[in-house]
Design a protein around this motif. Structure first.
Motif, PDB file in Angstrom:
ATOM      1  N   PRO A 140       3.827  -5.592  16.245  1.00 55.90           N
ATOM      2  CA  PRO A 140       4.044  -5.285  14.831  1.00 55.90           C
ATOM      3  C   PRO A 140       2.938  -4.398  14.263  1.00 55.90           C
ATOM      4  N   VAL A 141       3.292  -3.613  13.256  1.00 53.23           N
ATOM      5  CA  VAL A 141       2.308  -2.795  12.551  1.00 53.23           C
ATOM      6  C   VAL A 141       1.491  -3.727  11.663  1.00 53.23           C
ATOM      7  N   GLU A 142       0.188  -3.667  11.767  1.00 57.12           N
ATOM      8  CA  GLU A 142      -0.683  -4.528  10.967  1.00 57.12           C
ATOM      9  C   GLU A 142      -1.240  -3.738   9.793  1.00 57.12           C
ATOM     10  N   LEU A 143      -0.882  -4.149   8.579  1.00 55.48           N
ATOM     11  CA  LEU A 143      -1.372  -3.499   7.369  1.00 55.48           C
ATOM     12  C   LEU A 143      -2.489  -4.344   6.766  1.00 55.48           C
ATOM     13  N   LEU A 144      -3.639  -3.712   6.550  1.00 58.31           N
ATOM     14  CA  LEU A 144      -4.771  -4.407   5.949  1.00 58.31           C
ATOM     15  C   LEU A 144      -4.895  -3.970   4.491  1.00 58.31           C
ATOM     16  N   ILE A 145      -4.740  -4.929   3.582  1.00 59.28           N
ATOM     17  CA  ILE A 145      -4.795  -4.640   2.150  1.00 59.28           C
ATOM     18  C   ILE A 145      -6.070  -5.218   1.572  1.00 59.28           C
ATOM     19  N   ALA A 174      -9.034  -0.221   6.388  1.00 63.10           N
ATOM     20  CA  ALA A 174      -8.180  -0.615   5.260  1.00 63.10           C
ATOM     21  C   ALA A 174      -7.019   0.366   5.197  1.00 63.10           C
ATOM     22  N   ASP A 175      -5.854  -0.142   4.850  1.00 55.06           N
ATOM     23  CA  ASP A 175      -4.675   0.720   4.688  1.00 55.06           C
ATOM     24  C   ASP A 175      -4.340   0.939   3.216  1.00 55.06           C
ATOM     25  N   ILE A 176      -4.555  -0.097   2.411  1.00 59.72           N
ATOM     26  CA  ILE A 176      -4.284  -0.016   0.975  1.00 59.72           C
ATOM     27  C   ILE A 176      -5.449  -0.645   0.221  1.00 59.72           C
ATOM     28  N   PHE A 177      -5.826  -0.021  -0.904  1.00 58.65           N
ATOM     29  CA  PHE A 177      -6.861  -0.583  -1.771  1.00 58.65           C
ATOM     30  C   PHE A 177      -6.240  -0.842  -3.138  1.00 58.65           C
ATOM     31  N   ILE A 178      -6.398  -2.069  -3.629  1.00 60.95           N
ATOM     32  CA  ILE A 178      -5.941  -2.422  -4.977  1.00 60.95           C
ATOM     33  C   ILE A 178      -7.170  -2.920  -5.730  1.00 60.95           C
ATOM     34  N   SER A 179      -7.569  -2.163  -6.739  1.00 65.82           N
ATOM     35  CA  SER A 179      -8.794  -2.462  -7.467  1.00 65.82           C
ATOM     36  C   SER A 179      -8.496  -3.181  -8.773  1.00 65.82           C
ATOM     37  N   GLN A 180      -9.441  -4.026  -9.195  1.00 63.26           N
ATOM     38  CA  GLN A 180      -9.304  -4.690 -10.491  1.00 63.26           C
ATOM     39  C   GLN A 180      -9.789  -3.775 -11.613  1.00 63.26           C
ATOM     40  N   PHE A 205      -6.217  -1.939 -16.119  1.00 60.47           N
ATOM     41  CA  PHE A 205      -5.170  -1.679 -15.137  1.00 60.47           C
ATOM     42  C   PHE A 205      -5.701  -1.949 -13.741  1.00 60.47           C
ATOM     43  N   LEU A 206      -4.797  -2.327 -12.850  1.00 61.67           N
ATOM     44  CA  LEU A 206      -5.143  -2.497 -11.441  1.00 61.67           C
ATOM     45  C   LEU A 206      -4.527  -1.335 -10.669  1.00 61.67           C
ATOM     46  N   PRO A 207      -5.315  -0.288 -10.398  1.00 60.85           N
ATOM     47  CA  PRO A 207      -4.780   0.831  -9.628  1.00 60.85           C
ATOM     48  C   PRO A 207      -4.671   0.493  -8.151  1.00 60.85           C
ATOM     49  N   ALA A 208      -3.701   1.109  -7.494  1.00 57.75           N
ATOM     50  CA  ALA A 208      -3.493   0.897  -6.051  1.00 57.75           C
ATOM     51  C   ALA A 208      -3.263   2.243  -5.388  1.00 57.75           C
ATOM     52  N   ALA A 209      -3.680   2.362  -4.139  1.00 60.78           N
ATOM     53  CA  ALA A 209      -3.498   3.617  -3.408  1.00 60.78           C
ATOM     54  C   ALA A 209      -3.611   3.390  -1.915  1.00 60.78           C
ATOM     55  N   VAL A 210      -3.044   4.308  -1.146  1.00 63.09           N
ATOM     56  CA  VAL A 210      -3.173   4.294   0.310  1.00 63.09           C
ATOM     57  C   VAL A 210      -4.522   4.904   0.677  1.00 63.09           C
ATOM     58  N   VAL A 211      -5.238   4.262   1.566  1.00 62.12           N
ATOM     59  CA  VAL A 211      -6.545   4.757   2.015  1.00 62.12           C
ATOM     60  C   VAL A 211      -6.340   5.940   2.961  1.00 62.12           C
ATOM     61  N   THR A 212      -7.100   6.991   2.764  1.00 63.76           N
ATOM     62  CA  THR A 212      -6.958   8.223   3.556  1.00 63.76           C
ATOM     63  C   THR A 212      -7.076   7.962   5.053  1.00 63.76           C
ATOM     64  N   ALA A 213      -7.982   7.088   5.446  1.00 63.17           N
ATOM     65  CA  ALA A 213      -8.233   6.826   6.872  1.00 63.17           C
ATOM     66  C   ALA A 213      -7.206   5.886   7.506  1.00 63.17           C
ATOM     67  N   LYS A 229      -4.319   4.342   9.530  1.00 66.56           N
ATOM     68  CA  LYS A 229      -3.584   4.778  10.717  1.00 66.56           C
ATOM     69  C   LYS A 229      -2.105   4.412  10.620  1.00 66.56           C
ATOM     70  N   ASN A 230      -1.753   3.785   9.508  1.00 67.97           N
ATOM     71  CA  ASN A 230      -0.364   3.363   9.284  1.00 67.97           C
ATOM     72  C   ASN A 230       0.109   3.854   7.924  1.00 67.97           C
ATOM     73  N   GLY A 231      -0.097   5.135   7.677  1.00 67.89           N
ATOM     74  CA  GLY A 231       0.179   5.719   6.372  1.00 67.89           C
ATOM     75  C   GLY A 231       1.598   5.515   5.876  1.00 67.89           C
ATOM     76  N   ASP A 232       2.584   5.709   6.744  1.00 71.20           N
ATOM     77  CA  ASP A 232       3.993   5.572   6.343  1.00 71.20           C
ATOM     78  C   ASP A 232       4.309   4.125   5.974  1.00 71.20           C
ATOM     79  N   ALA A 233       3.856   3.188   6.802  1.00 77.62           N
ATOM     80  CA  ALA A 233       4.106   1.771   6.535  1.00 77.62           C
ATOM     81  C   ALA A 233       3.386   1.324   5.267  1.00 77.62           C
ATOM     82  N   ALA A 234       2.180   1.860   5.040  1.00 72.51           N
ATOM     83  CA  ALA A 234       1.411   1.516   3.838  1.00 72.51           C
ATOM     84  C   ALA A 234       2.113   2.026   2.584  1.00 72.51           C
TER      85      ALA A 234
END
Length: 285
Positions: free
Chosen positions: A56-61, A107-113, A245-253, A255-260
């Motif tokens: 499975p693709v492992e997404l780290l948030i 990290a694949d996704i970052f969600i900040s407070q 607001f809690l912004p969220a974004a895909v991390v540039t680095a 390796k699972n950009g599409d899944a993220a």
């Protein structure tokens, strides 16, 4: 009795032919056996390819602790739809998570407070700018112990019986900045500074109030509702601080950009939003 030369020659010829037939049969058996093995036993290379395809693709948030309750439910909902995806969550103060990403942590996704942490990563090209969204909104609240009947508003914090007030560390906890803005607007910051006790994150701030080590504390309402030992006595006025607001974004680095990107899209769906709203969040703008 001696054999004639002709008979000896014929006997030797017969033996030679029989030997050739035996060798041919042996080679045929070995060939068939080899082909069978090739068909029924994949090579190690093929095995590794098959394993990689089934893994499975492992997404780290990397995300704020206030989202833990929501993500525990969302994890089950999403993996039921996407069996080939494994969700792993890294909870921590937004400033600390920002530093981790800057230092190359996976990290694949970052969600900040908070907005500043996401802004800093965007300026350094460490998030995919086009993927950035204001996922959710939150509110700053004042909490006290469940049995506290004397504190009912921000102004009550100036009372002499209030010795300690929990607040997050300014450098890593966005709620601390919002609390300061609020208190400055309410003309309370200077008077309350000597009473402030720093916590490494909002869970620690809430623990101060739960255990009586602080009479009050500033946390997000989504953190406060997770405890049955505290109560909310006041919410910061909307005009006392910048919108949260809690912004969220895909991390540039990643390796699972599409899944993220697909998971980030799901987080904006009605199904996911119902979970967030149930835990006290509002939809981002």
């Amino acid at each position: 009795m001696k054999l004639s030369n002709n008979k000896i020659w014929k006997t030797n010829k017969t033996h030679a032919i029989l030997g050739l037939i035996a060798c041919s049969l042996l080679l045929l058996v070995l060939f068939i056996s080899g082909c069978s093995s090739a068909v029924t036993e994949p090579s190690k290379t093929e095995d590794s390819k098959a394993t990689a395809q089934n893994k499975p693709v492992e997404l780290l948030i990397s995300t704020a602790p206030s989202l833990k309750g929501s993500f525990e439910e969302i994890k089950g909902l999403y993996t039921a739809k996407e069996a080939g995806v494994k969700l792993v969550f890294n909870y921590g103060p937004s400033g600390s998570l920002q530093n981790q990403i800057e230092q190359g942590a996976a990290a694949d996704i970052f969600i900040s407070q908070g907005k500043p942490q996401m802004d800093a990563l965007e300026q350094k090209g460490l998030i995919k700018k086009e993927s950035r969204i204001n996922l959710l909104g939150d509110e700053l609240v004042l909490i006290v112990a469940k049995d506290n009947a004397t504190l009912k508003k921000f102004e009550d914090l100036t009372k002499p019986e209030v010795k300690k007030i929990g607040i997050g560390e300014a450098e890593s906890v966005p709620a601390a900045k919002t609390a300061k803005e609020t208190l400055e607007t309410l003309k309370l910051w200077d008077a309350l500074q000597p009473k402030l006790v720093m916590g490494k994150d909002l869970m620690q701030v809430m623990a101060y109030v739960e255990t009586g080590n602080a009479e009050a504390g500033f946390v997000w309402d989504t953190i406060a509702v997770t405890s049955d030992k505290v109560k909310i006595v006041a919410t910061a006025p909307a005009n006392s601080h910048k919108p949260v607001f809690l912004p969220a974004a895909v991390v540039t680095a990643s390796k699972n950009g599409d899944a993220a990107a697909k998971f980030l899209e799901y987080l904006q769906s009605d199904e996911a939003m119902k979970v967030f709203e149930k835990n006290g969040f509002i939809k981002g703008k």
